[in-house]
Write a protein that holds these residues in place. Structure first.
Motif, mmCIF file in Angstrom:
data_model
loop_
_atom_site.group_PDB
_atom_site.id
_atom_site.type_symbol
_atom_site.label_atom_id
_atom_site.label_comp_id
_atom_site.label_asym_id
_atom_site.label_seq_id
_atom_site.Cartn_x
_atom_site.Cartn_y
_atom_site.Cartn_z
ATOM 1 N N ARG A 1 0.812 -1.227 0.000
ATOM 2 C CA ARG A 1 0.000 0.000 0.000
ATOM 3 C C ARG A 1 0.841 1.271 0.000
ATOM 4 O O ARG A 1 0.445 2.289 -0.535
ATOM 5 C CB ARG A 1 -0.936 -0.004 1.207
ATOM 6 C CG ARG A 1 -2.041 -1.025 1.112
ATOM 7 C CD ARG A 1 -3.260 -0.561 1.890
ATOM 8 N NE ARG A 1 -2.975 -0.286 3.278
ATOM 9 C CZ ARG A 1 -3.039 -1.168 4.263
ATOM 10 N NH1 ARG A 1 -3.391 -2.411 4.012
ATOM 11 N NH2 ARG A 1 -2.785 -0.820 5.508
ATOM 12 N N PRO B 1 0.381 5.440 -4.002
ATOM 13 C CA PRO B 1 0.324 6.803 -4.555
ATOM 14 C C PRO B 1 1.391 7.073 -5.621
ATOM 15 O O PRO B 1 1.095 7.695 -6.644
ATOM 16 C CB PRO B 1 0.537 7.690 -3.320
ATOM 17 C CG PRO B 1 0.035 6.872 -2.190
ATOM 18 C CD PRO B 1 0.444 5.470 -2.533
ATOM 19 N N THR C 1 -7.074 -0.534 -2.824
ATOM 20 C CA THR C 1 -6.536 0.730 -2.290
ATOM 21 C C THR C 1 -6.423 1.752 -3.414
ATOM 22 O O THR C 1 -6.795 2.915 -3.254
ATOM 23 C CB THR C 1 -5.140 0.494 -1.667
ATOM 24 O OG1 THR C 1 -5.223 -0.610 -0.802
ATOM 25 C CG2 THR C 1 -4.650 1.705 -0.918
ATOM 26 N N LEU D 1 -8.395 5.278 -3.645
ATOM 27 C CA LEU D 1 -7.689 6.560 -3.705
ATOM 28 C C LEU D 1 -8.063 7.329 -4.975
ATOM 29 O O LEU D 1 -8.188 8.550 -4.956
ATOM 30 C CB LEU D 1 -6.173 6.349 -3.646
ATOM 31 C CG LEU D 1 -5.611 5.876 -2.300
ATOM 32 C CD1 LEU D 1 -4.110 5.631 -2.405
ATOM 33 C CD2 LEU D 1 -5.885 6.883 -1.193
ATOM 34 N N VAL E 1 -8.134 12.805 7.357
ATOM 35 C CA VAL E 1 -9.380 13.026 6.615
ATOM 36 C C VAL E 1 -9.109 14.018 5.498
ATOM 37 O O VAL E 1 -8.369 14.988 5.680
ATOM 38 C CB VAL E 1 -10.494 13.535 7.575
ATOM 39 C CG1 VAL E 1 -11.693 14.004 6.790
ATOM 40 C CG2 VAL E 1 -10.902 12.433 8.530
ATOM 41 N N TYR E 2 -9.718 13.751 4.358
ATOM 42 C CA TYR E 2 -9.544 14.625 3.196
ATOM 43 C C TYR E 2 -10.916 15.111 2.765
ATOM 44 O O TYR E 2 -11.824 14.316 2.561
ATOM 45 C CB TYR E 2 -8.889 13.810 2.077
ATOM 46 C CG TYR E 2 -8.722 14.537 0.771
ATOM 47 C CD1 TYR E 2 -7.797 15.564 0.646
ATOM 48 C CD2 TYR E 2 -9.464 14.182 -0.354
ATOM 49 C CE1 TYR E 2 -7.614 16.217 -0.560
ATOM 50 C CE2 TYR E 2 -9.284 14.828 -1.567
ATOM 51 C CZ TYR E 2 -8.357 15.842 -1.661
ATOM 52 O OH TYR E 2 -8.180 16.490 -2.859
ATOM 53 N N TYR F 1 -6.966 17.051 6.981
ATOM 54 C CA TYR F 1 -7.122 17.267 8.417
ATOM 55 C C TYR F 1 -6.657 16.023 9.176
ATOM 56 O O TYR F 1 -6.815 14.899 8.694
ATOM 57 C CB TYR F 1 -8.595 17.513 8.778
ATOM 58 C CG TYR F 1 -9.240 18.599 7.954
ATOM 59 C CD1 TYR F 1 -9.134 19.939 8.324
ATOM 60 C CD2 TYR F 1 -9.966 18.291 6.797
ATOM 61 C CE1 TYR F 1 -9.722 20.935 7.564
ATOM 62 C CE2 TYR F 1 -10.557 19.289 6.027
ATOM 63 C CZ TYR F 1 -10.429 20.611 6.420
ATOM 64 O OH TYR F 1 -11.002 21.591 5.671
ATOM 65 N N MET G 1 1.463 15.122 -1.211
ATOM 66 C CA MET G 1 1.797 13.733 -1.564
ATOM 67 C C MET G 1 1.974 12.875 -0.309
ATOM 68 O O MET G 1 1.580 11.707 -0.293
ATOM 69 C CB MET G 1 3.065 13.724 -2.431
ATOM 70 C CG MET G 1 3.315 12.427 -3.128
ATOM 71 S SD MET G 1 1.920 11.920 -4.158
ATOM 72 C CE MET G 1 2.392 10.261 -4.525
ATOM 73 N N TRP H 1 -1.370 11.701 0.829
ATOM 74 C CA TRP H 1 -1.888 10.571 0.039
ATOM 75 C C TRP H 1 -1.182 9.287 0.454
ATOM 76 O O TRP H 1 -1.792 8.219 0.513
ATOM 77 C CB TRP H 1 -1.718 10.817 -1.464
ATOM 78 C CG TRP H 1 -2.701 11.823 -1.985
ATOM 79 C CD1 TRP H 1 -2.425 13.071 -2.460
ATOM 80 C CD2 TRP H 1 -4.125 11.680 -2.070
ATOM 81 N NE1 TRP H 1 -3.580 13.710 -2.816
ATOM 82 C CE2 TRP H 1 -4.643 12.884 -2.599
ATOM 83 C CE3 TRP H 1 -5.013 10.669 -1.734
ATOM 84 C CZ2 TRP H 1 -6.002 13.096 -2.821
ATOM 85 C CZ3 TRP H 1 -6.376 10.875 -1.954
ATOM 86 C CH2 TRP H 1 -6.853 12.066 -2.484
ATOM 87 N N ASN H 2 0.113 9.405 0.754
ATOM 88 C CA ASN H 2 0.855 8.215 1.197
ATOM 89 C C ASN H 2 0.292 7.701 2.521
ATOM 90 O O ASN H 2 0.101 6.494 2.698
ATOM 91 C CB ASN H 2 2.341 8.539 1.367
ATOM 92 C CG ASN H 2 3.067 8.521 0.038
ATOM 93 O OD1 ASN H 2 2.745 7.738 -0.847
ATOM 94 N ND2 ASN H 2 4.031 9.393 -0.138
ATOM 95 N N LEU I 1 -2.701 8.146 3.711
ATOM 96 C CA LEU I 1 -4.040 7.592 3.493
ATOM 97 C C LEU I 1 -3.954 6.188 2.888
ATOM 98 O O LEU I 1 -4.699 5.290 3.255
ATOM 99 C CB LEU I 1 -4.829 8.528 2.568
ATOM 100 C CG LEU I 1 -6.337 8.444 2.661
ATOM 101 C CD1 LEU I 1 -6.803 8.694 4.080
ATOM 102 C CD2 LEU I 1 -6.993 9.448 1.738
ATOM 103 N N SER I 2 -3.009 6.032 1.972
ATOM 104 C CA SER I 2 -2.837 4.733 1.324
ATOM 105 C C SER I 2 -2.375 3.676 2.328
ATOM 106 O O SER I 2 -2.821 2.534 2.304
ATOM 107 C CB SER I 2 -1.816 4.885 0.190
ATOM 108 O OG SER I 2 -1.671 3.685 -0.474
ATOM 109 N N ILE I 3 -1.482 4.069 3.228
ATOM 110 C CA ILE I 3 -0.955 3.118 4.214
ATOM 111 C C ILE I 3 -2.011 2.801 5.272
ATOM 112 O O ILE I 3 -2.219 1.652 5.632
ATOM 113 C CB ILE I 3 0.322 3.700 4.885
ATOM 114 C CG1 ILE I 3 1.450 3.816 3.863
ATOM 115 C CG2 ILE I 3 0.763 2.843 6.070
ATOM 116 C CD1 ILE I 3 2.572 4.756 4.262
ATOM 117 N N TYR J 1 7.028 4.659 8.956
ATOM 118 C CA TYR J 1 7.050 5.182 7.582
ATOM 119 C C TYR J 1 7.537 6.632 7.592
ATOM 120 O O TYR J 1 6.830 7.507 8.098
ATOM 121 C CB TYR J 1 5.657 5.149 6.952
ATOM 122 C CG TYR J 1 5.070 3.775 6.809
ATOM 123 C CD1 TYR J 1 5.278 3.014 5.666
ATOM 124 C CD2 TYR J 1 4.295 3.229 7.832
ATOM 125 C CE1 TYR J 1 4.726 1.753 5.545
ATOM 126 C CE2 TYR J 1 3.747 1.957 7.718
ATOM 127 C CZ TYR J 1 3.965 1.231 6.576
ATOM 128 O OH TYR J 1 3.426 -0.020 6.456
#
Lengths: 490, 435
Positions: A115, A119, A142, A146, B372-373, B379, B395, B398-399, B401-403, B432
């Protein structure tokens, strides 16, 4: 914040034009500052910072009830940690060849990437829309989740289930949809296109028409024929180009008629007992207007080739070898042999090769590859991958660069060791025949068992510029093969 | 010592060294591979006649290689450590160290001792006083010039500054450098980083200008303040104490998590900011390190690791800036806990501001917060729904959120005026880094 606006106002306009006279902040310290006997600017700067500090120290956290929609659970297996590590390294180092190979492995095995990589991979997909679909697939649920959240990434989300994508999607999404539909159900795709064709602009019409090349058949003829009356010349040309390739189409029949009346098969007696068949080309006065309309060039653009040979050549390249043979009641091989014996052979061979390539005619391709001094490398495509090896050898010396691109397929099909070794031997002598990316890509078509042979090249002590370049490439190839080995891929 | 591959790659000075390091993390490239308690070392067959000898001090991570590369660590160092991480079984355990390695390790420990001894040497007090007097004069003149510049600027207003965002503070910054007030120069440079295209720049610029003025005001009145404040203000304007003096301060020994490493480059000078968090003391430490590009930093810290070490705090009100002393042990993992609510963070921030109004941003660890987006804004929300606005680094968000898939996580942040920047997160026992 109302009081802070006093600071901003004074700050923007300058104390020369505006300065608060009384303490607007209800802070005792500011009151004291303003009562000091100093310049306006001194008072402003001190009171402003005091107000900022008081304001920030008294901040209260706001509340929200915003919640993100949950991501669906992942149904696919995760790619091995080693693969994800190599993916990450390849992204960091910009090693696109390795990256593509690892993505291929993920797609092939139905794996999703870690994951934390999603991005970055989605950004890569955004930059390269041709590869976007496969990259989004590797990102699993995922990635989809996204993409729905990020308006930029939403553009690359390829949703098979979304029926209205054809009506509401971007041009790229619609193209992808039509392309997929054409693969699965050519007639349905044609019907979809026919419905909206006239509403599209010329550029879109031309691009959509190109997609009909896949699974083209006689049932596309009437639509394509209507497109030849399009307002745009580009669309007309594209429609003619497609019509010419349809076996049994009116244009194709026109071509066959032309061949029949201008390329005559004669039978001559030889030594009284035997008979010999041979072709003879008549010389028509002018090119028929109907033929010219289909895109047959009137004046020869090839040096030394007469116009009537040029006309025949162009026409032959669009006629299926079997249809041509049927015209004379001969077998396909017999027809080709006779054509090759024809006195104008050298002028016609490029067009015969084009026909063999276009219609993937194995028998013709075989004869042409065996008989011609410099056959067209694309003839190899007429054979299934398993049968190509022997013919590949022919091109090592003459066209190793293009040969490599013939070898590079989406499945990373391994090539036999013998062919691999022959290619390497040639490259040892002519290392600059390939650039670095081709060497790297080639290594993914090699078996890992070739590593000891590659190491031998590294022991070569010749220290000239060419050999240094070759050894550098070999080192890089070994590195990639080591990765293959580490991932247990032979 | 068990670093992850990612941590090793982070030690590489650039992408090409990382790439080459990966290629060299192959046993076939090494003619010898050894390990013992103090070091790992190997011989790598390069393009030269003799193999290069590569050493790694495993106690206080450091690299040495006989190759001619000017990069530090070089690709061989990265390759060797990566190989050890991937295949430790391929290293032969050896008790005897080669002479050159042994000398190097001894020299390193001697160097540390020498540093401590150096401060004990007698100093020429008269010369020192003269130097201080000269510098004080320079700094005072510089500060006076800055105050005039600030007042002039505020007199005419800042409305036209966005049109000259890169030049408006150029001359005065250079003046501060000449006046040996590098801290003030740094604060002035920070103003050019304000996003003048975004609403709110007026607040930010007004705050920075008034802050600078308040600092100069405090500095001019420092004699009326406590000794800690005096040192603090000197440090803010860029008159820091010598490393030798700092090493004389009583160290704080703890298990320090290396939370973030932020590198900035300007005019070939690298500014390295390393944030530590003590798991026992719950204290933060900021190690500021400056070195020319392509030269080796004194210490190599991998983010996400935990070091058992002595950190010497600079004597000041803030108790934030540190100098690493004795490093005893490095472990590859880290685990932290911090504030569970936004309120806790804001209360702490208010407390910090009341003690030290110039200290911003404030570091913190936040636990159980979700990302939260909404409407192009990010936020960080606590369990009660109270939130903080995240600035910059789209970016990175987004990373995260992805994790985390929108689940709660622990993060290392810096806070300033209701906004935060996230530098690292811990999720499902994994670290991370985001910078």
């Amino acid at each position: 914040m109302r009081q802070l606006s006093e600071i901003i106002k004074a700050s923007l306009l300058g104390t020369e034009k505006y300065m608060y006279q009384e303490n607007p902040f209800e802070i005792d310290l500011v009151e004291k500052i303003l009562q000091q006997n100093t310049e306006k600017e001194d008072k402003f700067l001190k009171s402003a910072y005091t107000a900022f500090v008081f304001h920030e120290a008294g901040l209260i956290a706001p509340t929200t009830d915003i919640h993100l929609e949950s991501c669906l659970p992942e149904t696919k297996a995760s790619a091995d940690e080693r693969i994800c590590n190599h993916l990450k390294t390849s992204l960091q180092a910009g090693n696109d060849i390795l990256f593509q190979y690892l993505i291929h492995l993920c797609i092939k095995n139905n794996w999703v990437v870690s994951r934390s990589l999603v991005p970055t991979i989605l950004n890569k997909a955004l930059a390269n829309k041709k590869r976007a679909e496969s990259l989004v697939i590797c990102c699993g649920e995922t990635g989809k989740w996204l993409c729905k959240l990020n308006p930029e990434w939403e553009k690359i989300l390829f949703e098979e289930a979304e029926e209205n994508i054809w009506e509401t999607g971007t041009f790229g999404q619609r193209k992808a949809f039509l392309q997929a539909s054409r693969k699965q159900d050519p007639q349905k795709a044609l019907a979809l296109l026919e419905e909206v064709f006239n509403k599209e602009n010329a550029a879109n019409r031309e691009e959509f028409l190109s997609l009909l090349e896949e699974n083209i058949s006689l049932s596309d003829e009437s639509f394509l024929a209507s497109c030849t009356k399009d307002k745009s010349q580009k669309v007309k040309d594209k429609a003619y180009a497609l019509l010419k390739t349809i076996r049994g189409s009116q244009i194709n029949q026109l071509y066959l008629d032309y061949i029949k009346s201008n390329l005559i098969l004669k039978e001559e007696r030889k030594f009284i007992i035997t008979k010999k068949k041979q072709f003879e080309l008549l010389v028509p006065k002018a090119l028929d207007e109907a033929l010219e309309k289909t895109g047959i060039a009137k004046i020869s653009s090839e040096k030394g080739i007469k116009d009537h040979i040029f006309w025949l050549g162009q026409i032959l390249s669009f006629v299926h070898p079997d249809d041509l043979s049927a015209l004379y009641g001969l077998s396909a091989t017999e027809t080709l042999h006779l054509l090759l014996e024809y006195e104008q052979t050298t002028e016609l061979t490029p067009y015969l090769q084009s026909a063999a390539i276009r219609f993937q005619h194995k028998d013709w391709a075989k004869i042409l590859l065996n008989q011609l001094d410099k056959p067209n490398i694309q003839l190899i495509t007429a054979f299934p991958k398993s049968e190509r090896t022997d013919y590949c050898q022919i091109f090592i010396e003459t066209n190793v660069y293009e040969l490599c691109y013939m070898i590079f397929d989406e499945d990373y099909t391994p090539i036999p060791s013998k062919l691999a070794m022959n290619i390497l031997q040639y490259l040892r002598k002519h290392p600059h025949a390939l650039n670095s990316p081709e060497y790297l890509r080639l290594s993914f078509h090699f078996s890992t068992e070739i590593i000891p042979d590659l190491l031998k090249y590294l022991n070569d002590e010749t220290d000239d510029y060419q050999n240094r370049y070759f050894k550098n490439q070999i080192t890089e190839m070994i590195n990639l093969l080591d990765i293959k080995k580490e991932l247990n891929i032979k | 010592m068990a670093f992850s591959q990612e941590q090793v790659l982070q030690m590489a000075p650039d992408d090409s060294s990382a790439k080459s390091g990966v290629q060299l993390s192959n046993p076939a490239k090494w003619v010898a591979l050894h390990i013992n308690e103090r070091a790992i070392w190997g011989a790598c067959q390069g393009s030269g006649k003799d193999p290069y000898s590569t050493f790694i001090d495993t106690t206080n991570i450091a690299f040495k290689c006989s190759c001619p590369s000017r990069k530090f660590p070089c690709k061989h160092g990265i390759g060797l450590l990566l190989l050890y991480v991937k295949k430790p079984e391929g290293f032969q355990r050896t008790d005897d160290l080669p002479n050159t390695l042994s000398e190097w390790l001894d020299k390193r420990s001697e160097k540390l001792e020498q540093k401590e001894e150096k401060s004990a040497k007698p100093v020429d007090e008269a010369a020192k006083a003269k130097r201080i007097e000269a510098r004080t004069k320079k700094v005072n003149n510089g500060i006076e010039a800055l105050r005039i510049w600030l007042k002039d600027l505020i007199r005419t207003g800042i409305i036209n500054i966005p049109q000259q965002q890169y030049t408006f503070s150029e001359n005065i910054t250079a003046r501060m450098v000449d006046a040996q007030a590098s801290g003030l120069a740094m604060l002035l440079r920070k103003m050019s980083n304000i996003n003048f295209y975004e609403e709110g720049w007026q607040y930010e610029l007004s705050k920075q200008l008034s802050k600078l003025y308040a600092i100069t005001e405090a500095y001019q009145n420092k004699e009326q303040l406590t000794p800690e404040w005096k040192v603090e203000l000197e440090s803010i304007i860029g008159w820091a104490k010598s490393k030798e003096d700092i090493l004389q301060e009583i160290p704080v020994r703890d298990q320090w998590v290396v939370c973030a490493k932020i590198l900035e480059e300007e005019n070939y000078l690298i500014t390295e900011r390393i944030w530590f968090f003590g798991t026992n003391t719950q204290q933060f430490g900021l190690f500021l390190n400056f070195y020319p590009k392509n030269q080796l930093p004194e210490h190599v810290f991998a983010v996400g690791t935990t070091i058992t070490a002595d950190l010497h705090y600079y004597p000041s009100v803030a108790k934030l800036r540190v100098l690493p002393g004795n490093i005893i042990h490095t472990t590859p993992n880290s685990s932290v806990n911090g504030f569970q609510t936004t309120e806790e963070l804001l209360e702490t921030a208010a407390h910090h501001i009341s003690i030290h109004p110039f200290l911003q941003p404030i570091p913190a660890i936040l636990t159980n917060f979700k990302l939260v987006y909404s409407a192009s804004k990010w936020y960080l929300v606590d369990m009660a729904g109270q939130y903080l606005i995240i600035q910059k680094n789209e970016m990175s968000c987004w990373n995260i959120l992805s994790i985390t898939l929108g689940n709660s996580f622990t993060s290392f942040i810096t806070y300033e005026a209701g906004k935060i920047e996230i530098y690292a997160i811990w999720y499902e026992q994994k670290f991370y880094p985001l910078v």
